[in-house]
Scaffold this motif. Structure first.
Motif, mmCIF file in Angstrom:
data_model
loop_
_atom_site.group_PDB
_atom_site.id
_atom_site.type_symbol
_atom_site.label_atom_id
_atom_site.label_comp_id
_atom_site.label_asym_id
_atom_site.label_seq_id
_atom_site.Cartn_x
_atom_site.Cartn_y
_atom_site.Cartn_z
ATOM 1 N N PHE A 217 9.242 63.696 49.453
ATOM 2 C CA PHE A 217 9.496 63.545 50.884
ATOM 3 C C PHE A 217 8.749 64.603 51.709
ATOM 4 O O PHE A 217 8.268 64.306 52.803
ATOM 5 N N ILE A 218 8.625 65.800 51.196
ATOM 6 C CA ILE A 218 7.866 66.831 51.919
ATOM 7 C C ILE A 218 6.396 66.434 52.002
ATOM 8 O O ILE A 218 5.775 66.534 53.057
ATOM 9 N N GLU A 219 5.849 65.967 50.882
ATOM 10 C CA GLU A 219 4.444 65.550 50.873
ATOM 11 C C GLU A 219 4.198 64.381 51.822
ATOM 12 O O GLU A 219 3.120 64.282 52.407
ATOM 13 N N LYS A 220 5.189 63.513 51.994
ATOM 14 C CA LYS A 220 5.076 62.380 52.915
ATOM 15 C C LYS A 220 5.481 62.754 54.345
ATOM 16 O O LYS A 220 5.450 61.919 55.240
ATOM 17 N N GLU A 221 5.848 64.034 54.542
ATOM 18 C CA GLU A 221 6.283 64.560 55.843
ATOM 19 C C GLU A 221 7.464 63.774 56.404
ATOM 20 O O GLU A 221 7.538 63.460 57.589
ATOM 21 N N ILE A 222 8.409 63.475 55.526
ATOM 22 C CA ILE A 222 9.648 62.806 55.903
ATOM 23 C C ILE A 222 10.774 63.818 55.705
ATOM 24 O O ILE A 222 11.012 64.273 54.583
ATOM 25 N N TYR A 223 11.441 64.163 56.793
ATOM 26 C CA TYR A 223 12.430 65.238 56.758
ATOM 27 C C TYR A 223 13.845 64.763 57.102
ATOM 28 O O TYR A 223 14.719 65.567 57.378
ATOM 29 N N ASP A 224 14.074 63.463 57.048
ATOM 30 C CA ASP A 224 15.368 62.873 57.366
ATOM 31 C C ASP A 224 16.327 63.104 56.198
ATOM 32 O O ASP A 224 16.208 62.478 55.142
ATOM 33 N N ILE A 225 17.289 64.002 56.393
ATOM 34 C CA ILE A 225 18.174 64.392 55.294
ATOM 35 C C ILE A 225 19.031 63.233 54.804
ATOM 36 O O ILE A 225 19.316 63.128 53.611
ATOM 37 N N ASP A 226 19.427 62.330 55.701
ATOM 38 C CA ASP A 226 20.230 61.186 55.265
ATOM 39 C C ASP A 226 19.422 60.268 54.344
ATOM 40 O O ASP A 226 19.934 59.794 53.325
ATOM 41 N N LEU A 227 18.178 60.011 54.703
ATOM 42 C CA LEU A 227 17.304 59.200 53.863
ATOM 43 C C LEU A 227 17.061 59.889 52.522
ATOM 44 O O LEU A 227 17.159 59.266 51.460
ATOM 45 N N ILE A 228 16.769 61.162 52.569
ATOM 46 C CA ILE A 228 16.525 61.929 51.338
ATOM 47 C C ILE A 228 17.767 61.891 50.453
ATOM 48 O O ILE A 228 17.679 61.650 49.251
ATOM 49 N N ASN A 229 18.930 62.107 51.052
ATOM 50 C CA ASN A 229 20.167 62.094 50.272
ATOM 51 C C ASN A 229 20.429 60.733 49.637
ATOM 52 O O ASN A 229 20.933 60.656 48.518
ATOM 53 N N SER A 230 20.065 59.653 50.325
ATOM 54 C CA SER A 230 20.291 58.328 49.740
ATOM 55 C C SER A 230 19.436 58.152 48.478
ATOM 56 O O SER A 230 19.901 57.593 47.480
ATOM 57 N N TYR A 231 18.199 58.637 48.509
ATOM 58 C CA TYR A 231 17.347 58.546 47.322
ATOM 59 C C TYR A 231 17.776 59.532 46.240
ATOM 60 O O TYR A 231 17.731 59.207 45.048
ATOM 61 N N LEU A 232 18.186 60.712 46.650
ATOM 62 C CA LEU A 232 18.701 61.666 45.661
ATOM 63 C C LEU A 232 19.908 61.078 44.937
ATOM 64 O O LEU A 232 20.013 61.168 43.715
ATOM 65 N N ASP A 233 20.801 60.463 45.690
ATOM 66 C CA ASP A 233 21.997 59.864 45.093
ATOM 67 C C ASP A 233 21.605 58.742 44.140
ATOM 68 O O ASP A 233 22.134 58.646 43.028
ATOM 69 N N SER A 234 20.663 57.899 44.548
ATOM 70 C CA SER A 234 20.229 56.779 43.694
ATOM 71 C C SER A 234 19.603 57.237 42.386
ATOM 72 O O SER A 234 19.852 56.667 41.334
ATOM 73 N N TYR A 235 18.774 58.277 42.459
ATOM 74 C CA TYR A 235 18.038 58.716 41.283
ATOM 75 C C TYR A 235 18.727 59.790 40.466
ATOM 76 O O TYR A 235 18.472 59.911 39.276
#
Length: 124
Positions: free
Chosen positions: A100-118
């Motif tokens: 997400f950092i490399e893609k410059e996406i800093y939305d914590i809710d989005l990041i958390n959804s993927y963290l939870d999935s993986y």
């Protein structure tokens, strides 16, 4: 030998975590409350960073800080390193954060959804 050690320390010591955090905040023209509110860092933890010399928060809070500051990968690694942490390149949690950092996406809710999935965990 004392002079050599002093020279070595001067050449190799990285910035202190606290000073690095607040220099990034200044560079981004943000105020403290904007930073800790963006990603849900507890105000008390942020106050400890501000007031207690050499205080280092947990790795998850350091991650939240660089997400809040929208740091690029070089800046992120510099901040992590100054806190004594690093990304573990065989850990899905850390790799998802890196993605997400490399893609410059800093939305914590989005990041958390993927963290939870993986990984089954989130930035708490």
């Amino acid at each position: 030998m004392k002079d050599e050690i002093n020279k070595y320390l001067g050449q190799n010591k990285t910035s202190e975590f606290k000073s690095l955090v607040f220099s990034f905040i200044d560079e981004k023209n943000l105020n403290d409350s904007e930073v800790y509110k963006r990603v849900g860092i507890d105000r008390k933890i942020f106050s400890k960073i501000r007031c207690i010399p050499h205080y280092i928060p947990k790795k998850n809070n350091v991650i939240k800080l660089f997400l809040s500051l929208s740091l690029d990968m070089d800046e992120t690694n510099k901040l992590l390193s100054s806190a004594g942490y690093q990304f573990i390149r065989n850990d899905n949690f850390d790799l998802i954060i890196c993605y997400f950092i490399e893609k410059e996406i800093y939305d914590i809710d989005l990041i958390n959804s993927y963290l939870d999935s993986y990984t089954g965990t989130v930035l708490d």
